[in-house]
Scaffold this motif. Structure first.
Motif, PDB file in Angstrom:
ATOM      1  N   ALA A   9      -1.858  -1.702  -2.702  1.00 52.44           N
ATOM      2  CA  ALA A   9      -1.337  -0.363  -2.415  1.00 52.44           C
ATOM      3  C   ALA A   9      -2.334   0.742  -2.766  1.00 52.44           C
ATOM      4  O   ALA A   9      -2.582   1.637  -1.944  1.00 52.44           O
ATOM      5  N   PRO A  10      -2.943   0.736  -3.975  1.00 51.85           N
ATOM      6  CA  PRO A  10      -3.922   1.790  -4.264  1.00 51.85           C
ATOM      7  C   PRO A  10      -5.163   1.721  -3.390  1.00 51.85           C
ATOM      8  O   PRO A  10      -5.814   2.747  -3.154  1.00 51.85           O
ATOM      9  N   VAL A  11      -5.502   0.527  -2.907  1.00 53.42           N
ATOM     10  CA  VAL A  11      -6.630   0.405  -1.978  1.00 53.42           C
ATOM     11  C   VAL A  11      -6.335   1.176  -0.696  1.00 53.42           C
ATOM     12  O   VAL A  11      -7.191   1.887  -0.155  1.00 53.42           O
ATOM     13  N   VAL A  12      -5.100   1.044  -0.204  1.00 55.26           N
ATOM     14  CA  VAL A  12      -4.676   1.776   0.996  1.00 55.26           C
ATOM     15  C   VAL A  12      -4.744   3.278   0.752  1.00 55.26           C
ATOM     16  O   VAL A  12      -5.292   4.045   1.559  1.00 55.26           O
ATOM     17  N   LEU A  13      -4.198   3.721  -0.367  1.00 50.74           N
ATOM     18  CA  LEU A  13      -4.156   5.154  -0.668  1.00 50.74           C
ATOM     19  C   LEU A  13      -5.556   5.726  -0.872  1.00 50.74           C
ATOM     20  O   LEU A  13      -5.874   6.814  -0.364  1.00 50.74           O
TER      21      LEU A  13
END
Length: 284
Positions: free
Chosen positions: A23-27
């Motif tokens: 998820a933080p990679v996407v953001l």
């Protein structure tokens, strides 16, 4: 071996850790990419250029170098998580010899690292398009975008396998998370500052974090400068490169392939250390 790899994938996908770290990679990918629009507007306000500004290349570098820590931490939990949950005994007993377990985890987690890398490239590219008003010039040439994107995917995979080796070495979930964070964001940052202008400043590109960042940044920054400066590239002041490297990672004059070889060496050391420690470690 095939059965062991399948078992590792089942373990990965039956927990929420893999997508929690994704998820933080996407953001970060989308956020870094979307900064390209304001940056392009700032450049145009200072000097109007007659060619596209491929800020998407720098966005890929920034998003990759901020996101790799999540891939590394995810890889570290391959062994450290099993030691925490006390499932490592069953894993070793059913997957004997222990070296086969390590190989299976490296293969499975490399696959997830590949997913992380591709996701990062896609969302950083999407953010760049949105930030640039759907202007594909933000990517430079197709060859440049593919080269930097491939370097980003490879970097993510390498951080994942390094994490697997590190987790196997320390076999402690708390240390596997805390130590990489402290090193990357505190220890190496301080070391890099201390080395600036010192007689041994040439050591900096060979530090683990700088080498990992340089795989992408040492490719993206020269391609960006070449695209923007055009025929005047040889006359581009060194200060421009150093400013870009300060914000987007890597080191001036250091080739990306040297960073790649350096980081592969670190990954190999941690994997070998994890293998030796795993062979000798007692299990309950």
């Amino acid at each position: 071996m095939v059965a062991l790899v399948k078992a590792e994938f089942r373990k990965i996908f039956t927990t929420s850790l893999w997508w929690g770290m994704l998820a933080p990679v996407v953001l970060l990918g989308f956020g870094a990419g979307s900064l390209g629009g304001p940056m392009a507007a700032l450049i145009d306000s200072v000097q109007e250029l007659d060619r596209p500004v491929p800020l998407g290349l720098l966005a890929l570098s920034m998003s990759t170098n901020f996101s790799t820590i999540f891939a590394g931490l995810f890889g570290a939990m391959a062994f450290a998580g099993e030691h925490r949950n006390r499932t490592i005994s069953t894993t070793y007993l059913t997957g004997n010899p222990r070296g086969a377990v390590l190989a299976a985890k490296l293969l499975a987690y490399s696959g997830i690292g590949l997913i992380y890398g591709v996701t990062n490239v896609l969302f950083a590219s999407l953010g760049s398009l949105v930030g640039a008003g759907m202007d594909f010039g933000t990517f430079g040439s197709l060859a440049d975008w593919l080269s930097v994107g491939a370097a980003g995917v490879l970097t993510m995979v390498l951080w994942t396998v390094l994490g697997v080796g590190f987790g196997a070495l320390v076999a402690n979930a708390v240390l596997a998370v805390i130590l990489p964070l402290i090193y990357k964001f505190m220890v190496e940052f301080i070391l890099s500052l201390v080395l600036i202008g010192s007689p041994i400043s040439g050591v900096s590109p060979y530090l683990p974090g700088t080498a990992g960042n340089g795989i992408v940044a040492n490719m993206a920054v020269p391609l960006f400068v070449s695209a923007v400066a055009g025929p005047d590239e040889p006359n581009t002041p060194r200060a421009i490169f150093e400013i870009l490297h300060f914000f987007f990672g890597g080191s001036y004059g250091h080739p990306w392939w040297a960073s790649l070889l350096t980081f592969v060496g670190y990954a190999a050391v941690f994997i070998a250390g994890g293998w030796l420690a795993g062979r000798r470690r007692d299990i309950a």
